[in-house]
Design an enzyme around this catalytic site. Sequence first.
Site, PDB file in Angstrom:
ATOM      1  N   ASP A 193      42.699  14.135 -86.296  1.00  0.00           N
ATOM      2  CA  ASP A 193      43.430  14.808 -87.372  1.00  0.00           C
ATOM      3  C   ASP A 193      42.985  14.281 -88.739  1.00  0.00           C
ATOM      4  O   ASP A 193      42.731  15.047 -89.664  1.00  0.00           O
ATOM      5  CB  ASP A 193      44.950  14.641 -87.192  1.00  0.00           C
ATOM      6  N   ASP A 202      52.259  13.567 -88.136  1.00  0.00           N
ATOM      7  CA  ASP A 202      53.703  13.270 -88.131  1.00  0.00           C
ATOM      8  C   ASP A 202      54.060  12.104 -89.033  1.00  0.00           C
ATOM      9  O   ASP A 202      53.202  11.311 -89.430  1.00  0.00           O
ATOM     10  CB  ASP A 202      54.150  12.898 -86.714  1.00  0.00           C
ATOM     11  N   ASP A 217      41.481   7.563 -92.051  1.00  0.00           N
ATOM     12  CA  ASP A 217      42.075   6.809 -93.146  1.00  0.00           C
ATOM     13  C   ASP A 217      41.178   5.584 -93.373  1.00  0.00           C
ATOM     14  O   ASP A 217      40.132   5.697 -94.014  1.00  0.00           O
ATOM     15  CB  ASP A 217      43.509   6.464 -92.713  1.00  0.00           C
TER      16      ASP A 217
HETATM   17  P1  IMP Z   1      42.625   4.852 -89.445  1.00  0.00           P
HETATM   18  O1  IMP Z   1      42.343   4.058 -88.216  1.00  0.00           O
HETATM   19  O2  IMP Z   1      43.171   4.001 -90.555  1.00  0.00           O
HETATM   20  O3  IMP Z   1      41.446   5.677 -89.906  1.00  0.00           O
HETATM   21  O4  IMP Z   1      43.855   5.800 -89.107  1.00  0.00           O
HETATM   22  C1  IMP Z   1      43.649   6.938 -88.421  1.00  0.00           C
HETATM   23  C2  IMP Z   1      44.894   7.511 -87.787  1.00  0.00           C
HETATM   24  O5  IMP Z   1      46.094   7.166 -88.495  1.00  0.00           O
HETATM   25  C3  IMP Z   1      44.811   9.011 -87.896  1.00  0.00           C
HETATM   26  O6  IMP Z   1      44.188   9.505 -86.751  1.00  0.00           O
HETATM   27  C4  IMP Z   1      46.225   9.460 -88.021  1.00  0.00           C
HETATM   28  O7  IMP Z   1      46.730   9.715 -86.722  1.00  0.00           O
HETATM   29  C5  IMP Z   1      46.947   8.283 -88.630  1.00  0.00           C
HETATM   30  N1  IMP Z   1      47.176   8.547 -90.068  1.00  0.00           N
HETATM   31  C6  IMP Z   1      46.511   8.026 -91.121  1.00  0.00           C
HETATM   32  N2  IMP Z   1      46.979   8.505 -92.303  1.00  0.00           N
HETATM   33  C7  IMP Z   1      47.951   9.387 -91.961  1.00  0.00           C
HETATM   34  C8  IMP Z   1      48.792  10.258 -92.741  1.00  0.00           C
HETATM   35  O8  IMP Z   1      48.733  10.364 -93.984  1.00  0.00           O
HETATM   36  N3  IMP Z   1      49.667  11.023 -92.038  1.00  0.00           N
HETATM   37  C9  IMP Z   1      49.759  10.989 -90.672  1.00  0.00           C
HETATM   38  N4  IMP Z   1      48.978  10.198 -89.905  1.00  0.00           N
HETATM   39  C10 IMP Z   1      48.084   9.404 -90.552  1.00  0.00           C
HETATM   40 MG    MG Z   2      45.139  10.489 -85.195  1.00  0.00          MG
END
Ligand code: IMP
Ligand code: MG
Length: 193
Positions: A113, A173, A116
Amino acid sequence: MLDCSALVNCPNEWAGKIERVIFTETQIEKRVKEMALQISKDYEGKPLVAVGILTGAVVFMTSLLKYFLVPYKLDFMMVSSYASKSTKSSGSVVLKKDLGHDPAGKHILIIEDLIDTGGTLTWLRSYLMSKKCASVKLCTLLDKKERRTAEDIVVDYVGFSCPDKFVVGYGMDFDEQYRCLPFVGCLKPEAYQ
Ligand code: IMP
Ligand code: MG
């Protein structure tokens, strides 16, 4: 300014908590179709396994697959890096559900989705490469580039660049709420603080 037309399919209880619609359903569907056509070209003649990352990617994934012009198999993984009721990643990734099939020799397309920090995808890519896949590519609806801390992460297919806001809808979510909204929006701070 809140785009009220996009909130037509939004339960009243949630509409009051949305600060702004960032991507409307129409914008998302158009972009998703373009991505599916590009992916279909790139995977012609290759045994493709589309791997959805539960749960946030499910809505995006089902939209995308509707437009695929190449055959594919489906699989799912679940990983977690967020504590409940949190808008910040914990930084460590836990595998909660592994693939149902052996990915060795297959071309894997990870469908997410949102990226980040990039921690989840870095972990997933190296985990899958260790399983001797033919290739591993990454596809995400949203990319919060400004927040990236993982180095050397190449995202092969990106729907939209996303502002540095906590977003919900189209599968995403906060505390398991708002997933079914047909748009992507950001919450009013009082909805998550
Ligand atoms: P990362 O490992 O920091 O890249 O985080 C990735 C996961 O965190 C994504 O796949 C999302 O499921 C969740 N995530 C990060 N930011 C958001 C947000 O703004 N809304 C909802 N889920 C988020
Ligand atoms: Mg995710």
